[in-house]
Design a protein around this motif. Structure first.
Motif, mmCIF file in Angstrom:
data_model
loop_
_atom_site.group_PDB
_atom_site.id
_atom_site.type_symbol
_atom_site.label_atom_id
_atom_site.label_comp_id
_atom_site.label_asym_id
_atom_site.label_seq_id
_atom_site.Cartn_x
_atom_site.Cartn_y
_atom_site.Cartn_z
ATOM 1 N N VAL A 1 -27.016 -11.299 -38.130
ATOM 2 C CA VAL A 1 -26.635 -10.021 -37.565
ATOM 3 C C VAL A 1 -25.197 -9.399 -38.094
ATOM 4 C CG1 VAL A 1 -26.213 -8.853 -35.521
ATOM 5 C CG2 VAL A 1 -28.061 -10.143 -35.627
ATOM 6 N N MET A 2 -24.139 -10.196 -38.130
ATOM 7 C CA MET A 2 -22.954 -10.223 -38.474
ATOM 8 C C MET A 2 -23.026 -9.610 -40.059
ATOM 9 S SD MET A 2 -21.170 -10.190 -35.839
ATOM 10 C CE MET A 2 -19.640 -9.821 -36.851
ATOM 11 N N GLY A 3 -23.756 -10.438 -40.785
ATOM 12 C CA GLY A 3 -23.796 -10.101 -42.175
ATOM 13 C C GLY A 3 -24.489 -8.678 -42.546
ATOM 14 N N ALA B 1 -17.425 -14.176 -40.711
ATOM 15 C CA ALA B 1 -17.801 -13.567 -39.654
ATOM 16 C C ALA B 1 -18.862 -13.970 -38.881
ATOM 17 C CB ALA B 1 -18.194 -12.118 -40.227
ATOM 18 N N GLY B 2 -19.793 -14.560 -39.669
ATOM 19 C CA GLY B 2 -21.370 -15.327 -39.204
ATOM 20 C C GLY B 2 -20.789 -16.591 -38.625
ATOM 21 N N LEU C 1 -23.764 -2.784 -43.203
ATOM 22 C CA LEU C 1 -24.351 -1.358 -42.869
ATOM 23 C C LEU C 1 -22.879 -0.434 -42.790
ATOM 24 C CD1 LEU C 1 -26.479 0.519 -41.651
ATOM 25 C CD2 LEU C 1 -25.444 -0.382 -39.220
ATOM 26 N N VAL C 2 -21.823 -1.097 -42.255
ATOM 27 C CA VAL C 2 -20.632 -0.370 -42.303
ATOM 28 C C VAL C 2 -20.123 -0.073 -43.828
ATOM 29 C CG1 VAL C 2 -18.110 -0.471 -41.694
ATOM 30 C CG2 VAL C 2 -19.943 -1.286 -40.086
ATOM 31 N N LEU D 1 -17.612 -6.789 -32.317
ATOM 32 C CA LEU D 1 -16.564 -5.689 -33.119
ATOM 33 C C LEU D 1 -15.414 -6.352 -33.530
ATOM 34 C CD1 LEU D 1 -17.065 -2.654 -30.881
ATOM 35 C CD2 LEU D 1 -18.140 -3.030 -33.000
ATOM 36 N N LYS D 2 -14.736 -7.334 -32.843
ATOM 37 C CA LYS D 2 -13.548 -8.033 -33.214
ATOM 38 C C LYS D 2 -13.819 -8.964 -34.428
ATOM 39 C CE LYS D 2 -11.322 -8.454 -28.905
ATOM 40 N NZ LYS D 2 -10.718 -9.318 -27.549
ATOM 41 N N SER D 3 -14.913 -9.597 -34.408
ATOM 42 C CA SER D 3 -15.396 -10.464 -35.534
ATOM 43 C C SER D 3 -15.604 -9.815 -36.692
ATOM 44 C CB SER D 3 -16.637 -11.291 -35.258
ATOM 45 O OG SER D 3 -17.001 -12.027 -36.223
#
Length: 114
Positions: free
Chosen positions: A69-71, A51-52, A76-77, A5-7
């Motif tokens: 997953v981060m991408g 982020a990745g 998604l957000v 979440l921080k990333s």
């Protein structure tokens, strides 16, 4: 979980800062629509790359997967906020899937290079 979440939050802060710089450049230099579209795509890729990269540095194995997953989480957000701001009449077209691929690819590349 808190790390992810921080990333993700960091990537959105980076996105906001880069979009503010783009808005200033648009105001100051009168950039064309094509340049702005390319810059927005680059901002998505840069934000998901970092982020990745951060997620990949944190994880010991399968860094590319954590970057992916981060991408995907970033996308998604982005999609949920766009859907909410558009009051439900968002169309799923080619740009929707292109943005998904760019965000996922940027995150995966960041994870691979971490």
């Amino acid at each position: 979980m808190a790390f992810f979440l921080k990333s993700l939050l960091f990537s959105y802060i980076l996105t906001g800062a880069l979009l503010a710089i783009l808005a200033f450049a648009l105001y100051r230099f009168g950039l064309g629509e094509k340049v702005v579209s390319i810059a927005i795509i680059a901002i998505y890729v840069v934000a998901t790359f970092f982020a990745g990269f951060v997620a990949g540095k944190r994880m010991e194995s399968r860094r590319f997967l954590w970057g992916l997953v981060m991408g995907c989480a970033y996308f998604l957000v982005l999609a949920v906020v766009s859907f909410a701001a558009g009051k439900g009449d968002m169309q799923v077209g080619s740009s929707f899937f292109t943005t998904l691929v760019l965000c996922a690819g940027g995150g995966m590349l960041g994870g691979m290079l971490s």
